[in-house]
Design an enzyme around this catalytic site. Sequence first.
Site, mmCIF file in Angstrom:
data_model
loop_
_atom_site.group_PDB
_atom_site.id
_atom_site.type_symbol
_atom_site.label_atom_id
_atom_site.label_comp_id
_atom_site.label_asym_id
_atom_site.label_seq_id
_atom_site.Cartn_x
_atom_site.Cartn_y
_atom_site.Cartn_z
ATOM 1 C CE1 TYR A 144 -3.710 2.488 0.584
ATOM 2 C CE2 TYR A 144 -2.426 3.282 2.447
ATOM 3 C CZ TYR A 144 -3.482 3.438 1.565
ATOM 4 O OH TYR A 144 -4.301 4.532 1.678
ATOM 5 C CG ASP A 239 5.733 3.726 0.914
ATOM 6 O OD1 ASP A 239 6.016 4.449 1.897
ATOM 7 O OD2 ASP A 239 4.574 3.542 0.521
ATOM 8 C CE LYS A 267 0.796 4.728 8.345
ATOM 9 N NZ LYS A 267 0.908 4.006 7.085
HETATM 10 C C1 LIG Z 1 0.279 4.536 5.717
HETATM 11 C C2 LIG Z 1 1.060 4.314 4.506
HETATM 12 C C3 LIG Z 1 0.988 5.194 3.414
HETATM 13 C C4 LIG Z 1 0.001 6.324 3.338
HETATM 14 O O1 LIG Z 1 0.237 7.303 4.296
HETATM 15 P P1 LIG Z 1 -0.965 8.304 4.676
HETATM 16 O O2 LIG Z 1 -0.325 9.251 5.640
HETATM 17 O O3 LIG Z 1 -2.044 7.458 5.266
HETATM 18 O O4 LIG Z 1 -1.395 8.976 3.431
HETATM 19 C C5 LIG Z 1 1.852 4.989 2.356
HETATM 20 N N1 LIG Z 1 2.726 3.977 2.362
HETATM 21 C C6 LIG Z 1 2.811 3.111 3.386
HETATM 22 C C7 LIG Z 1 3.837 2.021 3.346
HETATM 23 C C8 LIG Z 1 1.976 3.236 4.482
HETATM 24 O O5 LIG Z 1 2.051 2.348 5.479
#
Ligand SMILES: *Cc1c(COP(=O)(O)O)cnc(C)c1O
Length: 430
Positions: A144, A239, A267
Amino acid sequence: MKTEISKGLFEKAKQVIPGGVNSPVRAFKAVGGNPLFIKSAKGAYLFDEDGNKYIELINSWGPMLLGHANESIEKAIREAVSGSPSFGAPTRREVEMAELICQMVPSIEKVRMVNSGTEATMAAIRLARGYTGRSKIIKFEGCYHGHGDSFLIAAGSGAITMGIPDSLGVTQGVANDTLTAPYNNLKAVEELAIANRGDVAAIIIEPVAGNMGCVLPKPGYLEGLRKLCDKENIVLIFDEVMTGFRLSKGGAQELFGITPDLTTLGKIIGGGLPVGAYGGRKEIMDKVSPVGPVYQAGTLSGNPVAMAAGFAMLSHLNDNTSIYGMLAKTTERIVEGLKKDIQSLGKSYTINQVGSMFTLFFSNQEVYDLESAKKSDLGLFGRYFNEMLEAGVYLAPSQFESLFISTAITNDIADEIVKASSQALRKILK
Ligand SMILES: *Cc1c(COP(=O)(O)O)cnc(C)c1O
């Protein structure tokens, strides 16, 4: 357990907010039941509107690494607020924040702050496209990367087939530029890259996946991706929105010793406030406006209050790196306890863990990609989730999520979690 007030709030919420929530997984749809409305939290505990208390294993989906309402972060936020919450002009704190990020994550030579993980990944692929002059990206099934159009694409059916949109509102045009491969299968991604030689701008990956449950990269997999990207001049994007500052102060890339070209963060970086960032090699980052031709901007980017919270969080982690060993120990204590108990029940469920991330999959098979994660018994997970809640432990309301341990979880609390799990399993397996 009384949840009347949460139920009432949810009914009201559904009248004015789609599905009653501002992010879908919060609605508890995958596990049945009504979401709990949280009133406050402190340390390892959440308190809901009905006055129930829960041990917290989501921690805002990762950010609250130091537990809730940490005093040094709270103090930094209070001080920043009193100087006005936003200017839309450069500040000293932004410079200090960028210097600290570059120091903690050495592959990041320059960094741009944004407001969420989604924004970071969207900007990172635009930048990779602008830098390479190519249009396609490769992502992995089960990873994701936020809700940007390019990422809401399901797998196509072969090495040269295009993906299909996973959400209404995403155009086929966008989907055509997103190629997908199974996680942990080097051969599949190599074939995909070669079938699209000269067209692939970036490979984006969660170096440890947390969004199909916790799934670790197989030995050699990340190295293989690095080599493939070098050979084909593809930008490798890690990511690390979830893993950054969680698996070590330098994230998964430090833990596994692999250097990406670009990194996306989110995060933990905001200490609980809405912050994201993307950064990497100077040569690539200098393509970002105003110095380069790739446009990206933000009215509230580098917001002073958010920077104060994030800076307090990161400097705490930078000064106390022993935290990571402690977090791993606490997590191992829980995981070992769960494993022993599961064994005593004659079961062999899979638990994946790295550092302070782990997932208990209700499956007897190894989980290393989306297909294998999907073999889990979701009905059983739903019942387990609800029994754990009843016992005062707040898990992520989906099998396909990682749990997050914070420094506020003591050995005693870890043992309480194991005990609650043992009772829950005995109830649902009867
Ligand atoms: C949570 C998450 C996102 C998205 O971040 P948001 O602040 O919710 O937009 C993107 N990549 C990874 C790996 C994530 O865990």
